[in-house]
Design a protein around this motif. Structure first.
Motif, PDB file in Angstrom:
ATOM      1  N   PHE A 193      -8.307  -7.763   0.945  1.00 20.48           N
ATOM      2  CA  PHE A 193      -7.712  -7.091  -0.280  1.00 20.48           C
ATOM      3  C   PHE A 193      -8.179  -7.806  -1.567  1.00 20.48           C
ATOM      4  CE2 PHE A 193      -4.611  -6.036   3.002  1.00 20.48           C
ATOM      5  CZ  PHE A 193      -4.759  -4.887   2.940  1.00 20.48           C
ATOM      6  N   LYS A 197      -3.163   1.427  -6.128  1.00 22.98           N
ATOM      7  CA  LYS A 197      -4.212   0.474  -5.248  1.00 22.98           C
ATOM      8  C   LYS A 197      -3.850  -0.903  -5.413  1.00 22.98           C
ATOM      9  CE  LYS A 197      -7.427   4.133  -4.295  1.00 22.98           C
ATOM     10  NZ  LYS A 197      -9.041   4.442  -4.583  1.00 22.98           N
ATOM     11  N   TYR A 248      -2.938  -3.631  -2.677  1.00 28.05           N
ATOM     12  CA  TYR A 248      -3.773  -4.982  -2.381  1.00 28.05           C
ATOM     13  C   TYR A 248      -3.006  -6.130  -2.737  1.00 28.05           C
ATOM     14  CZ  TYR A 248      -7.478  -1.667  -2.864  1.00 28.05           C
ATOM     15  OH  TYR A 248      -8.526  -0.537  -2.701  1.00 28.05           O
ATOM     16  N   ASP A 273     -11.201  -2.372   1.387  1.00 27.11           N
ATOM     17  CA  ASP A 273      -9.684  -2.051   1.724  1.00 27.11           C
ATOM     18  C   ASP A 273      -9.559  -1.847   3.269  1.00 27.11           C
ATOM     19  OD1 ASP A 273      -7.293  -1.010   2.239  1.00 27.11           O
ATOM     20  OD2 ASP A 273      -7.555   0.559   0.577  1.00 27.11           O
ATOM     21  N   ALA A 295     -11.170  -5.976  -2.562  1.00 25.23           N
ATOM     22  CA  ALA A 295     -10.866  -4.598  -2.849  1.00 25.23           C
ATOM     23  C   ALA A 295     -10.175  -4.589  -4.290  1.00 25.23           C
ATOM     24  CB  ALA A 295     -10.053  -4.052  -2.027  1.00 25.23           C
ATOM     25  N   LYS A 296      -9.461  -5.774  -4.722  1.00 28.43           N
ATOM     26  CA  LYS A 296      -8.884  -5.814  -5.880  1.00 28.43           C
ATOM     27  C   LYS A 296     -10.011  -5.907  -7.133  1.00 28.43           C
ATOM     28  CE  LYS A 296      -5.870  -8.930  -8.657  1.00 28.43           C
ATOM     29  NZ  LYS A 296      -5.375 -10.173  -8.722  1.00 28.43           N
TER      30      LYS A 296
END
Length: 667
Positions: free
Chosen positions: A305, A334, A338, A300, A308-309
Motif C-alpha cells: 500500500f 483509494k 491505502y 494494490d 500504491a499510495k
C-alpha cells in the motif's frame, strides 16, 4: 479496437491496396488503356480501373465500370461481364450504397457461375471468389450476419483448393470476428487460431502484429488469459522486426495488464517499465497518467500500500485539465484505503473527509451552475414574453383606432350622400374598397399575432424541456447519491466528534464499503453523462462504438467519418456526440427506420453532420408538433450552443434527412 471496425479493414485488405499503390496502379492502367488494341483488353483495363478508383473517385469508378459492362455486352465477353459487374458493385460498396452493390454483385455472380461452368481456371475462380465473398460483406453492412457468414464460409474451401492462402486467412479472421460479435466464443476462438497460424505463414510483420493484437483483444473479452499471452508473444516477435513501431508502447502496456490480471506482478511491473520508457521518449503525459494508475493497481493487488499510495499521489499531481472529476475524487478514496491498509487510521480518516468534501463540492458546483443557467434562461424567456405582450397590446390598440377611424369614414360618407346625391355611386364604391382593405389588414394582423403566440409557445416549451432535464439530473444526484453520501458524512462526523485515539477498524471498513457503493453509483451517473470512449479515444471512436451498439437484426446504423476531431475541444465533441445520438434515437424510436446513415465531414472551414434514415417520415409542417416527443427543441439548443444551423427534410414514407452545419471559426 472494436471488432466491427476490424471487419471494415479486413474488407479493404481484400479489395484494395495502399493509397499510394493504388494511384501508381491507376496511372499504369490509364497508360495501358491508351495503347490497347483489342476490345477484350480494353474491357479488362476498364474493369480494373473501376476497381482501383473505388473509394478514391466515385465518378471515374462508375464511369469506367459502366463502360466495361457496355463493351462486354457488345462483344459478348463473358469474363468481362462477370468481372466488370463485380468491380462496379465493389465501387458502390465503397460508397455504402448497399442496395446497388448487392444488385451488381448478383448480376456479376450469375455471369461468374456461367463462366466457371465453361472454364474453371484460377483466373476465373478468383472472380467468382471475389464476387461471392463481397456479396456476403454487403449483407454484413446491412446487419444480416447469418447471410454474411453463409457467403464467406462457402468461398473459403474453394480458395483452399486454389492455394490462395491470403484469401483464406482473411476469410477465417472475418468469420472469427463475426462469431465473437455473436458471443459464439468457442467458434470465434477456433477461427482466430486458424487464421493466426495462416498469417504466421504468409503475412508481413505489420499484418501479423496487427492481427495478433486484435486476437489478443478478443481473447481478453473471452477471459482466455493463457492464450492471450501466447498471442502477445507472436505480436512481440513481429514487433521486433519493425523499428520504431507505433505499437511498442501499446504492446508493453497490454502485456503489463495481462501479467497484472494473471497475478505475475514482477513481470507486470517490468512490462509497465518498458511502456513507461517508450512514452517518456515520446513525451505522452496521457499515457503516463494511465501507467501510474496501472502501477498503483498492481501494488494494490500485491498489498504494497505504500507504493500504491506513492503512484496514486503521482497520478493525482497532474493538472486539473488532465483529470476527470471522477478520477480525482476516486483517488482520495483509494488513498484512504491505502492508509487504512497501513494501519494509519487518522490519515485514512483525513482522506475520507477530503473525498466526501470534494464529492460534495462537485455536486454543489454542478447544481449551482445548473441553477444559474436556468435562472438566466428563465429571465430571458420572461423578458421575451413581456416584449411579445407589449406587441400584442400595441396591435389591439391599432385595431381599435382603425375601427374608430372606419366609423368616422362611414359618417362622412353618409353626410356626403345627403349633400351630394349625384356622387353616391362613387362614394359608395370608395367605401366598399376601404372596407376590403381594412379586412385584409385585420386578417394580416391576426395571422401575425398567431405566429407570435406560436413562437412564444415554442420558446416556452424549450425552456420547460431543459428545466425538466436538469431537474431530473438534480433529483438523481440529490435523492440517490446525495442521500447515500449524507449518511456517510454523518457517520464520519460522529467519528470526528468522538476523536478516538484508535479509530475502530470495523466501523471504518463499513464506512469505506458504503463509499465504494457510492463511487459505483457516481460512475454509473457519470457514464450516462459522458461516454468513456469519447474521453479516452475521441469523437470518432465514440461514434463508431455507439453506431455499432445500435446496429442489430432490425436496424443497421452506418457511420461515415471524414476528417479528424483535431482542433475540436472536448465540450464541443460531447455536444456533437449528443446531437447525433439524439438523431439516431429518433430514427429508431419514432421513424421506425431499418437503415440509418450517419455522416461526419470536417474540413478546414466547417463541419457538416448528416443523419439520414429510411423511416416513416413526417410532414414538415408538423415539425413544431413533434418537438416534445422527438426532443427537437433540445437539438436546436445544442446546435445553437455550437453556433450552427440545423435543417430537417422529410416526406411521409420516404424517410428523413437532418443536416447540421457548424462553421469552425464560429466554434
Amino acid at each position: 479496437m472494436r471488432l466491427t471496425v476490424l471487419t471494415f479493414f479486413l474488407f479493404l485488405s481484400l479489395t484494395g491496396m495502399s493509397q499510394t499503390g493504388r494511384e501508381t496502379r491507376i496511372d499504369s492502367l490509364e497508360n495501358a488503356l491508351k495503347i490497347a488494341e483489342h476490345d477484350t483488353t480494353r474491357v479488362n483495363i476498364l474493369s480494373e480501373l473501376a476497381r482501383n478508383y473505388g473509394g478514391i473517385d466515385s465518378l471515374k469508378c462508375f464511369e469506367n465500370g459502366f463502360k466495361a459492362i457496355a463493351l462486354s455486352k457488345k462483344i459478348n465477353y463473358l469474363r468481362g461481364m462477370a468481372d466488370a459487374n463485380i468491380n462496379l458493385a465493389g465501387g458502390y460498396l465503397d460508397y455504402f450504397d448497399v442496395e446497388n452493390a448487392k444488385k451488381y454483385f448478383r448480376i456479376g455472380n450469375n455471369f461468374a457461375d456461367k463462366l466457371i461452368a465453361k472454364d474453371s481456371s484460377a483466373r476465373n475462380m478468383k472472380i467468382w471468389l471475389r464476387g461471392n465473398y463481397n456479396l456476403g460483406v454487403a449483407y454484413g453492412y446491412e446487419g444480416n450476419v447469418d447471410k454474411e457468414i453463409e457467403y464467406v464460409a462457402k468461398t473459403i474451401p474453394i480458395a483452399q483448393q486454389m492455394g490462395d492462402k491470403m484469401f483464406v486467412a482473411n476469410g477465417n479472421t472475418n468469420l472469427a470476428i463475426k462469431y465473437n460479435n455473436m458471443a459464439r466464443f468457442d467458434k470465434a476462438y477456433e477461427m482466430f487460431e486458424i487464421s493466426q497460424e495462416q498469417f504466421k505463414e504468409i503475412g508481413e510483420p505489420e499484418d501479423i502484429l496487427y492481427h495478433s493484437l486484435s486476437f489478443a483483444t478478443s481473447l481478453a473479452q473471452m477471459d482466455s488469459l493463457d492464450r492471450m499471452k501466447s498471442v502477445l508473444d507472436i505480436a512481440k516477435t513481429n514487433l521486433d522486426k519493425i523499428p520504431n513501431s507505433f505499437y511498442e508502447g501499446l504492446y508493453f502496456g497490454e502485456l503489463g495488464f495481462y501479467y497484472g490480471r494473471s497475478g505475475k506482478f514482477d513481470k507486470a511491473l517490468k512490462a509497465l517499465d518498458r511502456s513507461s520508457e517508450y512514452y517518456k521518449d515520446h513525451k505522452s503525459n496521457y499515457y503516463f497518467k494511465l501507467l501510474y494508475q496501472r502501477y498503483a493497481d498492481i501494488y494494490d493487488k500485491m498489498g504494497d500500500f505504500k507504493k500504491a499510495k506513492a503512484y496514486t499521489l503521482k497520478y493525482i499531481n497532474f493538472t486539473d485539465e488532465e483529470h476527470s472529476v471522477n478520477d480525482k475524487v476516486g483517488s482520495y478514496y483509494k488513498l484512504a484505503k491505502y492508509e487504512a491498509g497501513l494501519n494509519r487510521y487518522q490519515q485514512a480518516y483525513n482522506y475520507l473527509k477530503e473525498y466526501v468534501t470534494a464529492l460534495d463540492s462537485v455536486r454543489a458546483s454542478e447544481l449551482e451552475n445548473d441553477m444559474q443557467e436556468l435562472e438566466i434562461q428563465y429571465k430571458t424567456a420572461t423578458k421575451e414574453k413581456e416584449i411579445l405582450s407589449l406587441k400584442n397590446e400595441k396591435s389591439e390598440t391599432a385595431l381599435a383606432l382603425e375601427k374608430k377611424k372606419s366609423q368616422n369614414y362611414m359618417l362622412w360618407a353618409i353626410a356626403s350622400v345627403l349633400s351630394l346625391i349625384l356622387f353616391i355611386g362613387y362614394y359608395g364604391y370608395n367605401s366598399q374598397l376601404r372596407k376590403a382593405r381594412k379586412k385584409e389588414q385585420q386578417q394580416e394582423t391576426e395571422v401575425s399575432t398567431l405566429k407570435q403566440e406560436q413562437q412564444n409557445q415554442l420558446f416556452s416549451a424549450m425552456i420547460e424541456g431543459q428545466e425538466n432535464e436538469r431537474k431530473r439530473l438534480a433529483i438523481d444526484l440529490h435523492d440517490g447519491l446525495g442521500g447515500r453520501l449524507s449518511g456517510i458524512s454523518l457517520n464520519l462526523s460522529k467519528l470526528d466528534k468522538d476523536e478516538p485515539k484508535e479509530y475502530p477498524k470495523a466501523q471504518l471498513k463499513k464506512v469505506m464499503k458504503d463509499l465504494d457503493d457510492a463511487l459505483t453509483e457516481l460512475r454509473t451517473i457519470a457514464r450516462n453523462m459522458m461516454p468513456e470512449t469519447l474521453v479516452k479515444f475521441g469523437l470518432k471512436a465514440a461514434l463508431k462504438d455507439y453506431c455499432s451498439s445500435r446496429t442489430g437484426n432490425e436496424t443497421k446504423v452506418t457511420l461515415q467519418f471524414y476528417g479528424s476531431e483535431q482542433g475540436i475541444d472536448l465540450n464541443q465533441q460531447v455536444t456533437m456526440y449528443r446531437i447525433m445520438q439524439e438523431l439516431i434515437n429518433n430514427a429508431i424510436k419514432h421513424a421506425k427506420a431499418s437503415e440509418i446513415l450517419v455522416q461526419f465531414i470536417k474540413d478546414d472551414t466547417k463541419i457538416d453532420i448528416t443523419v439520414e434514415d429510411n423511416g416513416i417520415g413526417f410532414k414538415e409542417e408538423t415539425l413544431v408538433d413533434k418537438e416534445d416527443g422527438m426532443g427537437i427543441s433540445n437539438l436546436k439548443t445544442r446546435v445553437a450552443y455550437l453556433k450552427g444551423n440545423i435543417e430537417f427534410h422529410s416526406e411521409v414514407n420516404e424517410g428523413t434527412t437532418v443536416n447540421v452545419q457548424i462553421t469552425l471559426d464560429a466554434t
